[in-house]
Design a protein around this motif. Structure first.
Motif, PDB file in Angstrom:
ATOM      1  N   TRP A  22     -18.300   1.103   9.328  1.00 10.62           N
ATOM      2  CA  TRP A  22     -17.075   1.620   8.692  1.00 10.62           C
ATOM      3  C   TRP A  22     -16.002   0.552   8.575  1.00 10.62           C
ATOM      4  CZ3 TRP A  22     -18.205   5.802   6.319  1.00 10.62           C
ATOM      5  CH2 TRP A  22     -19.079   6.738   6.879  1.00 10.62           C
ATOM      6  N   MET A  23     -15.246   0.677   7.506  1.00 10.60           N
ATOM      7  CA  MET A  23     -14.083  -0.189   7.327  1.00 10.60           C
ATOM      8  C   MET A  23     -12.835   0.673   7.273  1.00 10.60           C
ATOM      9  SD  MET A  23     -15.297  -3.034   4.651  1.00 10.60           S
ATOM     10  CE  MET A  23     -16.423  -4.298   5.224  1.00 10.60           C
ATOM     11  N   THR A  24     -11.701   0.014   7.479  1.00  8.67           N
ATOM     12  CA  THR A  24     -10.433   0.717   7.373  1.00  8.67           C
ATOM     13  C   THR A  24      -9.733   0.243   6.107  1.00  8.67           C
ATOM     14  OG1 THR A  24     -10.301   0.779   9.759  1.00  8.67           O
ATOM     15  CG2 THR A  24      -8.265   1.184   8.549  1.00  8.67           C
ATOM     16  N   ALA A  25      -9.445   1.195   5.236  1.00  2.00           N
ATOM     17  CA  ALA A  25      -8.839   0.832   3.951  1.00  2.00           C
ATOM     18  C   ALA A  25      -7.397   1.335   3.910  1.00  2.00           C
ATOM     19  CB  ALA A  25      -9.639   1.448   2.812  1.00  2.00           C
ATOM     20  N   PRO A  26      -6.448   0.442   3.659  1.00  2.00           N
ATOM     21  CA  PRO A  26      -5.049   0.867   3.569  1.00  2.00           C
ATOM     22  C   PRO A  26      -4.766   1.528   2.218  1.00  2.00           C
ATOM     23  CG  PRO A  26      -5.226  -1.512   3.233  1.00  2.00           C
ATOM     24  CD  PRO A  26      -6.618  -1.007   3.435  1.00  2.00           C
ATOM     25  N   LEU A  27      -4.525   2.815   2.237  1.00  4.31           N
ATOM     26  CA  LEU A  27      -4.282   3.532   0.986  1.00  4.31           C
ATOM     27  C   LEU A  27      -2.854   3.262   0.506  1.00  4.31           C
ATOM     28  CD1 LEU A  27      -5.872   7.047   1.708  1.00  4.31           C
ATOM     29  CD2 LEU A  27      -6.904   5.075   0.571  1.00  4.31           C
ATOM     30  N   PRO A  28      -2.621   3.439  -0.803  1.00  2.00           N
ATOM     31  CA  PRO A  28      -1.273   3.195  -1.349  1.00  2.00           C
ATOM     32  C   PRO A  28      -0.208   4.134  -0.774  1.00  2.00           C
ATOM     33  CG  PRO A  28      -2.899   3.311  -3.101  1.00  2.00           C
ATOM     34  CD  PRO A  28      -3.601   3.714  -1.854  1.00  2.00           C
ATOM     35  N   ASN A  29      -0.609   5.228  -0.142  1.00  2.00           N
ATOM     36  CA  ASN A  29       0.405   6.125   0.437  1.00  2.00           C
ATOM     37  C   ASN A  29       0.707   5.773   1.893  1.00  2.00           C
ATOM     38  OD1 ASN A  29      -1.860   7.012   1.776  1.00  2.00           O
ATOM     39  ND2 ASN A  29      -1.669   9.169   1.196  1.00  2.00           N
ATOM     40  N   GLY A  30       0.185   4.651   2.358  1.00  2.00           N
ATOM     41  CA  GLY A  30       0.502   4.211   3.709  1.00  2.00           C
ATOM     42  C   GLY A  30      -0.502   4.658   4.754  1.00  2.00           C
ATOM     43  N   LEU A  31      -1.373   5.606   4.405  1.00  2.00           N
ATOM     44  CA  LEU A  31      -2.381   6.050   5.380  1.00  2.00           C
ATOM     45  C   LEU A  31      -3.575   5.090   5.362  1.00  2.00           C
ATOM     46  CD1 LEU A  31      -2.410   9.913   4.776  1.00  2.00           C
ATOM     47  CD2 LEU A  31      -1.276   8.654   6.625  1.00  2.00           C
ATOM     48  N   GLU A  32      -4.336   5.143   6.449  1.00  2.00           N
ATOM     49  CA  GLU A  32      -5.539   4.328   6.514  1.00  2.00           C
ATOM     50  C   GLU A  32      -6.763   5.218   6.393  1.00  2.00           C
ATOM     51  OE1 GLU A  32      -5.153   2.024  10.110  1.00  2.00           O
ATOM     52  OE2 GLU A  32      -4.406   0.341   8.900  1.00  2.00           O
ATOM     53  N   ALA A  33      -7.630   4.889   5.466  1.00  2.00           N
ATOM     54  CA  ALA A  33      -8.826   5.698   5.238  1.00  2.00           C
ATOM     55  C   ALA A  33     -10.051   5.013   5.827  1.00  2.00           C
ATOM     56  CB  ALA A  33      -9.035   5.913   3.748  1.00  2.00           C
ATOM     57  N   ARG A  34     -10.989   5.849   6.255  1.00  2.00           N
ATOM     58  CA  ARG A  34     -12.307   5.345   6.645  1.00  2.00           C
ATOM     59  C   ARG A  34     -13.092   5.101   5.354  1.00  2.00           C
ATOM     60  NH1 ARG A  34     -15.905   6.404  11.097  1.00  2.00           N
ATOM     61  NH2 ARG A  34     -14.352   7.686  12.128  1.00  2.00           N
TER      62      ARG A  34
END
Lengths: 408, 405
Positions: free
Chosen positions: A346-358
């Motif tokens: 898994w990677m952590t992706a920084p979403l444009p809304n500030g949350l971090e997605a798996r």
């Protein structure tokens, strides 16, 4: 692996995965969008609270490792900039209606004059030409026309697609393979190549043994729920357990391991263990030869046994004893699957809304040239200056004209 | 002169089996590579034991399941557990540019033909190992089929009807996803090797490759907790969508309304019926809420129509539509005919049968499967003598040692 190459991605939500794969493999990828943004930016599901054009999760997911620029191809300045980029590019992907680029004066015949080694890959529903070329299409209708739907679902209801859109991902990954095949040909002939990828035929490939069934055996396969159709015997593969469902193929090698489990629990008498040569049970069943216990009895024992255990218990015991018992996972279950965690998938992706997605990680592991994810999807026009100035030498005024006033 | 092919001169040893490995290699084989497909007689490749069988008569050389994915390859029947057989495998590894296997992790090492050995024999070899879960990790030994990987990934949860047990996608779904990604990776690795001389080992987990097809849903779940489950043919976002019954035996036409324009076009195509004028259907939200009622009306309208004529009428109005086609429909699909999709090749046992063509066409040459799949051991002699250049004595020794089956 592909670090010497530059890829131009003009696809509008129907081919993002193609250049993403090449980008993951090291190519420099430039996503080229119209001033209003790629149609892919309108694809749900959406990121809550994200900026208007940065909300699409499919766009976010399939545009990693890409720079993003705007080009207004309706304007001469935009077309000129594209021609300039084509001069030094190796691949160009597009997924417009067939002939869209032709009508803009940017068809393959023009592009190969600019760059005699360009690989031009066009992704479309049915292909660039032919009787269906202009058919309106969607994930659902292509899954129908491509055949796999005819095999999915239960007999007394309509055939079904997979509920999560899949078609353009098949077409996109196919396009990556197509591009590299054409590139290998270019290396041989020295000539630019045009490749026409059909989503319909990408879906046909997923029918596997169903593709030519009628021509070979005189009849089509019919949809039958989860029943595995093997001619002499049709066996279900989905069984209900204590907290959901599991997939278990009742083959001999699996039964050889799990029949003793049935005995432990008193589901069947102990005589079952010696009463059948379990490792080859399915072979006799499939060939219509005598078996000690009928398929119905065996299926009833499986059903009774698994009903008492959870998905995870069955998975874990199967892993320990070497049989494949697979939980029917939802996404929550999947993210708890230790294998992926321990592989560091898994990677952590920084979403444009500030949350971090798996996020799904490296597509495959390479021993010498590991893939990597260096950036996530670009904002619209994020790299206008970087690409148009440093690669093409355009000044601010020229960039403004080329991008339809959206210099960014 | 024949057209030059993209992979002319490329040499591949394929000791993989079932679907993912052989399908991956087929991209190279159809496009010009010389592929030696190594098989065992016991156990047989599972695809040789399952149909569709020619004329319904079973037999290992009568199934198109095997043949479809092993066209354009030379077949060698070899016992890898026999020292003389292993020696031939090593010669093939030395000869090859690409080596692919799909056994449980550790098996090729225990046979004596793992990556370290392969690299010693052939320092720039590109070797691909593919299995369900990858070469490492606590579940690496999980030895199953694409059914299992699809179930673990989430494709069973998301296929079928919400009120019924999961149906799953048709058979081993991840076997339909993985080869396209793995083939691209091998081609990229070959390009890297061409430029640098460096080979490498590829660890391709079929689960990990396939999870990219659920990537947006995984990201959504991780940040919002929103899950996704099976929903027939409906979409959470667009309505109406479905496969609607048509005249004839089990005939269906898929219709997908994704925009306000599609909805207006559908109303026109239906002849502007009174029910469709109801304002509660005007918005996408209204149509999603009243999907059952809409489906009932559309089904009434479709159920006595010829499916293909209905599709044409809807398309002429601009509504995305497609008949649910079976393999028998694909045989006469005019678009596929236009693309010269099916290739009829004469198989040694089955006679002339159709082979699926490619998902892409490279303009300017005639790409498709080049020759039919081998019957068991069909090219034993050819591989030993012509590919490996073995002498009569060497071939005889291998036969006496029972390395060749």
């Amino acid at each position: 692996m592909l670090s010497p190459y530059t890829v131009l991605d003009l696809t509008g939500g129907h081919g993002d995965l193609a250049s993403m794969l090449l980008g993951d493999m090291g190519a420099k990828v430039i996503k080229v969008e119209p001033p209003a943004g790629s149609a892919g930016r309108g694809e749900p599901p959406f990121i809550e609270g994200g900026p208007e054009l940065e909300r699409s999760l499919p766009f976010f997911a399939f545009n990693r490792n890409k720079m993003g620029i705007i080009l207004d191809l309706e304007a001469e300045a935009g077309r000129n900039a594209l021609r300039g980029l084509v001069e030094t590019a190796d691949f160009i992907f597009e997924s417009g209606q067939p002939a869209t680029l032709d009508s803009l004066g940017l068809g393959f015949d023009v592009l190969k004059e600019i760059n005699p080694k360009i690989i031009h890959v066009a992704i479309s529903a049915y292909g660039c030409d032919g009787p269906y070329a202009d058919y309106a299409a969607s994930d659902l209708t292509i899954a129908a026309m491509g055949g796999p739907m005819s095999l999915q679902g239960v007999p007394d209801r309509a055939p079904v697609r997979i509920s999560v859109p899949q078609v353009w991902l098949h077409a996109g990954s196919e396009a990556a393979t197509a591009a590299l095949t054409a590139h290998a040909l270019m290396l041989r002939t020295g000539e630019a190549q045009f490749v026409d990828v059909s989503a319909q035929t990408a879906m046909i490939a997923t029918m596997l043994q169903g593709i030519s069934a009628h021509a070979i055996q005189g009849q089509d396969y019919q949809r039958a729920g989860s029943l595995l159709q093997l001619g002499q015997a049709n066996l279900p593969v989905v069984f209900e357990c204590a907290d959901g469902y599991i997939v278990l193929i009742p083959s001999g090698p699996t039964l050889a391991v799990i029949v003793p489990w049935f005995v432990e629990d008193g589901v069947v008498p102990e005589s079952w263990i010696e009463g059948e040569i379990w490792p080859t049970y399915h072979v006799r069943l499939l060939q219509g030869q005598p078996v000690s216990y009928s398929a119905e009895e065996v299926l009833a024992a499986i059903t009774k046994y698994v009903a008492n255990y959870t998905k995870n218990h069955l998975l874990e015991r199967g892993l320990r004893e070497g049989v494949a018992l697979a939980p029917v996972n939802d996404i929550g279950d999947l993210t708890g699957f230790q294998q992926l965690e321990e592989r560091g998938y898994w990677m952590t992706a920084p979403l444009p809304n500030g949350l971090e997605a798996r996020a799904p990680g490296l597509v495959v592991r390479l021993s010498e040239t590991p893939m990597s994810v260096k950036s996530w999807a670009p904002a619209l026009g994020e790299h206008n200056g970087q690409v148009l100035n440093s690669m093409l030498g355009l000044d601010d005024t020229e960039i403004n004209l080329a991008t339809g006033g959206k210099a960014g | 002169m024949a057209d030059p092919l993209p992979f002319d001169g490329l040499k591949v040893i394929d000791i993989s089996w079932v679907l993912v490995g052989p399908t991956t290699v087929k991209y190279l084989a159809d496009h010009g590579a010389t592929v030696v497909r190594v098989e065992a007689a016991t156990p047989l490749d599972i695809l040789r034991t399952a149909g569709p069988f020619k004329d319904g008569i079973p037999g290992p050389d009568r199934t198109q399941f095997f043949a479809e994915f092993n066209a354009s390859k030379l077949g060698l029947c070899l016992d890898l557990k026999n020292p003389a057989g292993l020696d031939i495998a090593k010669r093939l590894i030395s000869w090859a540019d690409v080596y692919i296997e799909s056994f449980r992790p550790g098996i090729v090492d225990s046979l004596g033909i793992g990556y370290e050995t392969a690299k010693r024999l052939n320092p720039s070899i590109v070797m691909a190992s593919t299995c369900l879960m990858g070469q490492t990790g606590p579940a690496a030994a999980f030895s199953g089929y694409g059914f299992h990987a699809a179930s673990i990934a989430g494709f069973y949860e998301t296929t079928g009807w919400p009120d019924l047990a999961p149906d799953g996608p048709w058979v081993a779904y991840t076997d339909g996803v993985s080869p396209r990604i793995l083939a691209a990776t091998i081609m990229a690795a070959l390009d890297h090797r061409r430029r640098t001389g460096q080979g490498q080992h590829i660890d391709a987990s079929q689960l990990e490759m396939s999870l990219h097809f659920l990537s947006p849903q995984i990201m959504d779940y991780s940040t919002t907790g929103r899950g996704v489950t099976r929903n027939g043919n409906r979409s959470q976002y667009f309505a109406p969508q479905g496969a609607y019954p048509c005249a004839g035996d089990d005939q269906w036409c898929a219709i997908a309304v994704e925009t306000p324009e599609h909805w207006q076009a559908l109303i026109l195509a239906m002849g502007s019926p009174a029910w469709a004028q109801d304002t509660k259907f005007d918005s996408m939200e209204g149509r999603l809420e009243n999907h059952d009622a809409i489906d009932q009306q559309i089904s009434e309208w479709t159920k006595n129509q010829d499916p293909k004529a209905l599709m044409q009428s809807l398309l002429s109005h601009g509504v995305p539509a497609g008949v649910v086609q079976r393999s028998s429909d694909l045989e006469s699909d005019p678009q596929l005919a236009h693309r010269n999709y099916f290739r009829h090749l004469e198989h040694q046992e089955m006679g002339t049968v159709p082979y699926a063509g490619h998902q892409f066409r490279i303009r300017g040459y005639d790409n498709g499967p080049r020759f039919p799949a081998p019957v068991l051991g069909q090219h034993n002699e050819q591989v030993l003598r012509e590919v490996l250049g073995m002498t009569d004595d060497e071939v005889t020794e291998a036969v006496i040692a029972e390395a060749i089956i």
